[in-house]
Design a protein around this motif. Structure first.
Motif, short mmCIF file in Angstrom:
data_model
loop_
_atom_site.label_atom_id
_atom_site.label_comp_id
_atom_site.label_asym_id
_atom_site.label_seq_id
_atom_site.Cartn_x
_atom_site.Cartn_y
_atom_site.Cartn_z
N ASP A 14 0.82 -1.22 0.00
CA ASP A 14 0.00 0.00 0.00
C ASP A 14 0.85 1.27 0.00
OD1 ASP A 14 1.00 -0.32 2.53
OD2 ASP A 14 -0.94 -0.22 3.56
N VAL A 15 2.17 1.14 -0.12
CA VAL A 15 3.06 2.29 -0.31
C VAL A 15 3.89 2.00 -1.57
CG1 VAL A 15 3.21 3.13 2.07
CG2 VAL A 15 4.71 1.28 1.34
N ASP A 16 4.44 3.05 -2.20
CA ASP A 16 5.05 2.81 -3.51
C ASP A 16 6.54 2.47 -3.45
OD1 ASP A 16 5.83 5.29 -2.77
OD2 ASP A 16 5.15 6.33 -4.57
N GLY A 17 7.02 2.07 -2.26
CA GLY A 17 8.42 1.65 -2.16
C GLY A 17 8.87 1.66 -0.72
N VAL A 18 10.16 1.45 -0.54
CA VAL A 18 10.76 1.52 0.80
C VAL A 18 11.19 2.97 1.02
CG1 VAL A 18 12.61 0.70 2.29
CG2 VAL A 18 11.55 -0.87 0.63
N TYR A 19 10.81 3.51 2.14
CA TYR A 19 11.13 4.90 2.49
C TYR A 19 12.20 4.97 3.58
CZ TYR A 19 7.26 6.94 -0.20
OH TYR A 19 6.44 7.36 -1.21
N THR A 20 12.71 6.19 3.79
CA THR A 20 13.71 6.39 4.84
C THR A 20 13.16 6.07 6.23
OG1 THR A 20 13.08 8.70 4.73
CG2 THR A 20 15.18 8.09 3.67
N ASP A 56 8.93 4.91 8.14
CA ASP A 56 7.53 4.63 7.82
C ASP A 56 6.84 5.91 7.35
OD1 ASP A 56 4.87 3.95 7.76
OD2 ASP A 56 4.98 2.71 9.56
N PRO A 57 6.43 5.98 6.08
CA PRO A 57 5.83 7.22 5.57
C PRO A 57 4.49 7.55 6.23
CG PRO A 57 5.69 5.46 3.92
CD PRO A 57 6.51 4.93 5.05
N ARG A 58 3.95 6.59 6.98
CA ARG A 58 2.69 6.88 7.68
C ARG A 58 2.95 7.62 8.99
NH1 ARG A 58 -0.80 4.58 4.65
NH2 ARG A 58 -0.21 2.69 3.56
N GLY A 106 11.87 -3.65 12.64
CA GLY A 106 10.48 -3.19 12.64
C GLY A 106 9.93 -2.53 11.39
N ALA A 107 10.73 -2.33 10.33
CA ALA A 107 10.18 -1.74 9.10
C ALA A 107 9.37 -2.83 8.40
CB ALA A 107 11.30 -1.24 8.20
N LYS A 108 8.10 -2.93 8.73
CA LYS A 108 7.38 -4.15 8.36
C LYS A 108 7.04 -4.27 6.87
CE LYS A 108 2.68 -2.63 9.09
NZ LYS A 108 1.35 -3.10 9.34
P1 ADP Z 1 1.25 -5.72 3.21
O1 ADP Z 1 -0.08 -5.95 3.82
O2 ADP Z 1 1.18 -5.28 1.79
O3 ADP Z 1 2.21 -6.86 3.41
P2 ADP Z 1 2.49 -4.25 5.36
O4 ADP Z 1 1.51 -3.52 6.19
O5 ADP Z 1 3.04 -5.53 5.87
O6 ADP Z 1 1.85 -4.44 3.92
O7 ADP Z 1 3.74 -3.30 4.97
C1 ADP Z 1 3.50 -2.04 4.39
C2 ADP Z 1 3.56 -0.97 5.45
O8 ADP Z 1 4.88 -0.92 5.98
C3 ADP Z 1 3.32 0.44 4.96
O9 ADP Z 1 1.95 0.73 4.93
C4 ADP Z 1 4.08 1.30 5.96
O10 ADP Z 1 3.23 1.87 6.92
C5 ADP Z 1 4.99 0.30 6.68
N1 ADP Z 1 6.40 0.72 6.69
C6 ADP Z 1 7.18 0.71 7.80
N2 ADP Z 1 8.40 1.15 7.51
C7 ADP Z 1 8.42 1.45 6.20
C8 ADP Z 1 9.41 1.96 5.31
N3 ADP Z 1 10.65 2.25 5.73
N4 ADP Z 1 9.08 2.15 4.01
C9 ADP Z 1 7.86 1.86 3.56
N5 ADP Z 1 6.86 1.38 4.36
C10 ADP Z 1 7.14 1.16 5.66
#
Ligand code: ADP
Ligand code: ASP
Ligand code: MG
Length: 426
Positions: free
Chosen positions: A174-180, A182-184, A207-209
């Motif tokens: 639900d995000v368009d890539g890996v960010y520095t 959590d973009p939320r 924890g960057a899930k």
């Molecule tokens: P999915 O259900 O598609 O497996 P997840 O909820 O497991 O998705 O992972 C996506 C979420 O990871 C994002 O919505 C975002 O809030 C979180 N997240 C945490 N850290 C990062 C990061 N560094 N870059 C991008 N997303 C991140």
């Protein structure tokens, strides 16, 4: 022609409308003449719901039966996606974990992939039938259903990609890539064009899930090329083959990207937080050889991972307090186990606290630069954030703080390490 494994997470699969969008994306990828297999998660929130059912049935549940319950979410979405693809005139069929089979080893609820028989998938792809595989599920040596830990569909996807020798494993979320970070949490987080396996592994483990840790280590070991990208796009978006998302790359590839000016090297690549750990304090443990082994031996046997450990300075009378963290989900089991071993360990009181968070800064640049940790401590101190414990590795520094200060700490550190985007993403 390329062979692509596409994985769609929970929010991408949340309801029939979202699944229809996923089916269109899959169909478009296949339409270019590519061989495609798809791995899916349960609908968003479904696995949590199932976990709660298992807990309500039995607080100290049997992990084998827990797996039977929680694996069902992915069975539903794999069938639904196959049906939806068929409704669009696309040949598709589902392959459940036990049908392929996806053989797993080790504990229930946190099983590891041992091997996947790719033959059926290759045959299916070759004749143009899209294989839809439920993520998260596998089969034990005893023939029982297993699951691979929360977020395990990422690992299923990478394992499938390795088994069929895929050119790329696209992880749609639900995000368009890996960010520095959590973009939320931080609106000024920046999307990274690429991250190295090593850094992604460390970010995921703290924890960057966005990717499950094991999916990254498996991809690194098997040389699977991963792209993280969004399924929340319309038909005008850049095609996946043009790599609009974040690529997980080797150190060498990263070097090349830096030399070509495609990537900028920063000391810190990313910041992650984890609210899913719990702290346990055992007071007045005998300060003698073997005491710590009495505590951690039984936890290891029960497959409970211990993260941070602090043994405080001994008190009078040869006693000491031992503090450590474990996953919150294992807290009830760990507490029961330690209470059972109270005599053998010889502690006085057990105190537990789930109201903690771990904040970590990660970057390969740390290997050759000192001062990252002290910058972190100073930045947190300036905002009055108290540090309860610290751990470090070659490319990471983590601190434990009060859970209420998580968001503030992440923001403060993101700014302190110069990671803020100049303008906020649209
Ligand atoms: P999915 O259900 O598609 O497996 P997840 O909820 O497991 O998705 O992972 C996506 C979420 O990871 C994002 O919505 C975002 O809030 C979180 N997240 C945490 N850290 C990062 C990061 N560094 N870059 C991008 N997303 C991140
Ligand atoms: N559905 C499982 C979970 O929520 C697996 C996954 O989505 O990756 O943890
Ligand atoms: Mg996930």
């Amino acid at each position: 022609m390329a062979r692509i494994v596409m994985k769609f997470g929970g929010t991408s699969m949340a309801g029939t409308e979202r699944i229809r969008r996923v089916a269109q994306i899959v169909r478009k990828q296949a339409a270019g003449g590519n061989e495609v297999a798809v791995v899916v998660s349960a609908m968003a929130g479904e696995t949590d719901r199932l976990v709660n059912f298992a807990r309500e049935a039995h607080a100290l549940y049997d992990p084998a039966e827990y797996d039977v319950v929680v694996a069902s979410g992915e069975q539903v979405t794999s069938g639904l996606l196959a049906l939806t693809l068929q409704s669009l005139g696309q040949k598709a069929r589902s392959w459940l974990g036990w049908q392929l089979p996806v053989r797993t080893i080790e504990a229930h609820a946190k099983a590891r992939v041992d091997s996947i028989d790719g033959e059926a998938l290759l045959a299916s792809m070759a004749e143009g039938t899209i294989a839809v595989i439920p993520g998260f599920q596998g089969m034990s040596a005893e023939g029982r259903v297993t699951t691979m830990g929360r977020g395990g569909s990422d690992t299923s996807a990478v394992a499938v990609a390795a088994a069929v020798g895929a050119d790329r494993c696209d992880i749609y979320t639900d995000v368009d890539g890996v960010y520095t970070t959590d973009p939320r949490i931080v609106a000024k987080a920046r999307k990274l064009k690429a991250v190295t396996y090593e850094e992604m592994l460390e970010l995921a483990s703290v924890g960057a899930k966005v990717l499950q840790t094991r999916s990254v280590s498996l991809a690194m070991k098997e040389g699977v090329r991963i792209q993280v990208l969004s399924s929340f796009v319309d038909d005008s978006a850049t095609p996946a083959d043009d790599l609009p998302g974040t690529l997980i790359v080797s150190e060498d590839e990263m070097e090349r990207m830096v030399e070509e000016g495609l990537m900028e090297r920063k000391l810190v690549t990313g910041i992650a937080h984890d609210k899913n750990e719990a702290k346990i304090i055992l007071t007045r443990v005998p300060d003698k050889p073997g005491a710590v082994a009495e505590i951690f031996g039984p936890l290891a046997e029960a497959s409970i991972n211990v993260d941070m450990i602090i043994q405080n300075v001994g008190r009078d009378k040869g006693e000491t307090d031992v503090t450590f963290t474990i996953p919150q989900t294992d807290l009830a089991r760990a507490q029961a186990l330690l209470e059972d071993k109270r005599e053998a360990i010889g502690y006085n009181r057990i105190i537990t606290d789930s109201h903690i968070a771990k904040i970590s800064v990660v970057g390969v640049g740390m290997k050759s630069h000192a001062g990252v940790a002290s910058d972190m401590f100073r930045a947190l101190a300036e905002r009055g954030i108290n540090i309860q414990a610290i751990t470090t590795s070659e490319i990471k520094v983590s601190v434990m703080i009060d859970e209420d200060e998580t968001e503030l700490a992440v923001r403060v550190l993101h700014t302190a390490y110069g990671l803020d985007a100049e303008s906020e993403p649209a």
